[in-house]
Enzyme design. Structure first.
Site, PDB file in Angstrom:
ATOM      1  N   CYS A  15     -14.092  -6.381   2.218  1.00 33.22           N
ATOM      2  CA  CYS A  15     -12.939  -6.169   1.345  1.00 33.22           C
ATOM      3  C   CYS A  15     -11.907  -7.275   1.550  1.00 33.22           C
ATOM      4  O   CYS A  15     -11.346  -7.812   0.588  1.00 33.22           O
ATOM      5  CB  CYS A  15     -12.312  -4.801   1.614  1.00 33.22           C
ATOM      6  SG  CYS A  15     -10.901  -4.419   0.552  1.00 33.22           S
ATOM      7  N   CYS A  30     -11.659   3.671   3.441  1.00 33.15           N
ATOM      8  CA  CYS A  30     -10.857   4.270   2.371  1.00 33.15           C
ATOM      9  C   CYS A  30     -11.668   5.036   1.340  1.00 33.15           C
ATOM     10  O   CYS A  30     -11.169   5.989   0.735  1.00 33.15           O
ATOM     11  CB  CYS A  30     -10.016   3.184   1.683  1.00 33.15           C
ATOM     12  SG  CYS A  30     -10.994   1.938   0.803  1.00 33.15           S
ATOM     13  N   GLY A  74       0.300  -6.570   5.544  1.00 30.34           N
ATOM     14  CA  GLY A  74       0.819  -5.906   6.733  1.00 30.34           C
ATOM     15  C   GLY A  74      -0.148  -5.886   7.891  1.00 30.34           C
ATOM     16  O   GLY A  74      -0.054  -5.021   8.776  1.00 30.34           O
ATOM     17  N   MET A 116      -3.351  -3.239  -5.171  1.00 31.98           N
ATOM     18  CA  MET A 116      -4.697  -3.378  -5.716  1.00 31.98           C
ATOM     19  C   MET A 116      -5.348  -1.998  -5.806  1.00 31.98           C
ATOM     20  O   MET A 116      -5.542  -1.326  -4.792  1.00 31.98           O
ATOM     21  CB  MET A 116      -5.546  -4.288  -4.828  1.00 31.98           C
ATOM     22  CG  MET A 116      -4.957  -5.674  -4.637  1.00 31.98           C
ATOM     23  SD  MET A 116      -5.962  -6.717  -3.560  1.00 31.98           S
ATOM     24  CE  MET A 116      -7.141  -7.366  -4.750  1.00 31.98           C
ATOM     25  N   SER A 143       0.823  -1.212   0.000  1.00 31.66           N
ATOM     26  CA  SER A 143       0.000   0.000   0.000  1.00 31.66           C
ATOM     27  C   SER A 143       0.857   1.261   0.000  1.00 31.66           C
ATOM     28  O   SER A 143       0.328   2.369  -0.043  1.00 31.66           O
ATOM     29  CB  SER A 143      -0.898   0.019   1.235  1.00 31.66           C
ATOM     30  OG  SER A 143      -0.106   0.141   2.402  1.00 31.66           O
ATOM     31  N   GLY A 144       2.167   1.068   0.069  1.00 28.02           N
ATOM     32  CA  GLY A 144       3.038   2.240   0.133  1.00 28.02           C
ATOM     33  C   GLY A 144       3.080   2.863   1.508  1.00 28.02           C
ATOM     34  O   GLY A 144       3.591   3.968   1.689  1.00 28.02           O
ATOM     35  N   GLY A 145       2.558   2.145   2.507  1.00 30.96           N
ATOM     36  CA  GLY A 145       2.562   2.640   3.876  1.00 30.96           C
ATOM     37  C   GLY A 145       3.627   1.959   4.718  1.00 30.96           C
ATOM     38  O   GLY A 145       4.412   1.140   4.225  1.00 30.96           O
ATOM     39  N   VAL A 146       3.650   2.306   5.996  1.00 33.38           N
ATOM     40  CA  VAL A 146       4.669   1.786   6.917  1.00 33.38           C
ATOM     41  C   VAL A 146       4.560   0.272   7.082  1.00 33.38           C
ATOM     42  O   VAL A 146       5.555  -0.455   6.996  1.00 33.38           O
ATOM     43  CB  VAL A 146       4.546   2.475   8.293  1.00 33.38           C
ATOM     44  CG1 VAL A 146       5.478   1.823   9.310  1.00 33.38           C
ATOM     45  CG2 VAL A 146       4.852   3.961   8.169  1.00 33.38           C
ATOM     46  N   ASP A 147       3.343  -0.235   7.308  1.00 34.10           N
ATOM     47  CA  ASP A 147       3.177  -1.647   7.614  1.00 34.10           C
ATOM     48  C   ASP A 147       3.567  -2.555   6.449  1.00 34.10           C
ATOM     49  O   ASP A 147       4.263  -3.563   6.640  1.00 34.10           O
ATOM     50  CB  ASP A 147       1.737  -1.934   8.037  1.00 34.10           C
ATOM     51  CG  ASP A 147       1.383  -1.270   9.360  1.00 34.10           C
ATOM     52  OD1 ASP A 147       2.296  -1.040  10.166  1.00 34.10           O
ATOM     53  OD2 ASP A 147       0.197  -0.970   9.579  1.00 34.10           O
TER      54      ASP A 147
END
Length: 346
Positions: A90, A189, A114, A34, A10-14
């Protein structure tokens, strides 16, 4: 040969921390993002992180499936005076449904995300099980109970041993990645600023209708401006005055009524659920004693679960629970934090 794992990026930290950990553990990591709802920025961040980590990256477009399986169901549930949890849907249809099928197409042995949860083999149940994360505050098993049990042995949660989100950030910082300072994503989201009422008013096929606000005794106290504007347990914003504080205790879609009562009217020790998914059993048991959780932020409470007619259970709590809400999920745990299964509250 290294085992291939398809990681949801997702391009996030996790998800970035998950990529780092999987590489350290010797997996051949394939990143995939996705596209589900106007999240092009997410794809760009994910692609950038994969490039810096030397990971192959794919983008899959699932906007149509997301609208059909998540957004449309979200709207429909509210139209029927129910309070859905879109993240659970989801996970079932996309993050652990379509994504798993993509993994097989790409010759990946596993999928990874994550999420803060654990998967391990249980001698007690003689199968792979889903278990609560070490990070109690971030544990996400409540959202994951609909994963097909057959998939569990093919899923990796790299963050399962992490006890603090701050440790996850430190791992990303140690790789000198700017994404370490990125904020966590918002709760739903596809809803801007978490304003679900505005979203529903724009997207519902029929506009909310005014109706009566009725006391549990049957006395009409005033008018409401549409059931979507009220939630079980709500106290503020009801718009009526009374000799004691009143709370929303029920939404009656058939009569288009908001039922209100006192604090004690919010408590019940029985609920019914259907749309069941069992992770530790092959079919619904006649009776189990467990801990049950009625919403993500709620604490698990001791309960007995009884099989009713096919596909339905009755849950009896030892202590009354506050604001049991139709459309939310009830998730069952054993003494060790293993997810037994769950269902949708009726």
């Amino acid at each position: 040969m290294k085992k291939r794992v398809l990681l949801g990026m997702s391009g996030g930290v996790d998800s970035t921390a998950s990529a780092i950990l999987l590489k350290k553990q010797g997996y051949e990591v394939v990143g995939a993002t996705m596209i589900m709802y106007c999240n092009q920025k997410i794809a760009e961040d994910a692609k950038k992180m994969c490039k810096k980590l030397g990971i192959e990256h794919h983008i899959f477009n699932y906007e149509n499936e997301f609208r059909c399986q998540v957004i449309n169901k979200f709207i429909s549930e509210y139209e029927n005076a129910s309070t859905p949890n879109p993240c659970i849907e989801c996970n079932k249809y996309l993050k652990f449904g379509a994504f798993y099928e993509k993994a097989k197409e790409l010759d990946c042995n596993y999928i990874a995300t994550g999420h803060y949860a654990k998967i391990e083999f249980s001698p007690k149940y003689k199968r792979y099980v889903l278990k609560k994360s070490e990070e109690e505050k971030k544990d996400q098993t409540y959202f994951l109970y609909l994963i097909p049990k057959e998939e569990l042995e093919h899923i990796i949660f790299p963050l399962q041993e992490y006890k603090e989100k701050s440790d996850t950030r430190k791992l990303v910082e140690s790789m000198d990645l700017e994404i370490a300072k990125k904020k966590d994503s918002q709760e739903i989201c596809f809803i801007e600023n978490n304003n679900y009422k505005e979203f529903l008013q724009k997207n519902m096929t029929s506009k909310p209708k005014k109706g009566n606000i009725v006391l549990t005794s049957g006395e009409v106290l005033g008018k409401h401006n549409g059931l979507i504007n009220y939630t079980i347990g709500q106290r503020k914003g009801i718009g009526i005055s009374f000799k004691e504080p009143l709370y929303v205790v029920k939404l009656d879609s058939a009569k288009n009524e908001v039922i209100v009562g006192t604090e004690k009217d919010l408590y019940s020790n029985i609920l019914y659920a259907n749309e069941l998914n069992w992770l530790t059993f092959d079919k619904t048991p006649d009776k189990i004693e467990c801990f049950a959780k009625i919403r993500y932020r709620a604490k698990e409470a001791k309960a007995k679960v009884y099989k009713e007619e096919e596909g339905k259970v009755r849950v009896e709590f030892l202590e009354p629970q506050r604001a049991i809400t139709k459309g939310q999920s009830v998730v069952f745990y054993d003494d060790d934090g293993i997810v037994l299964g769950g269902g949708k509250i009726l």
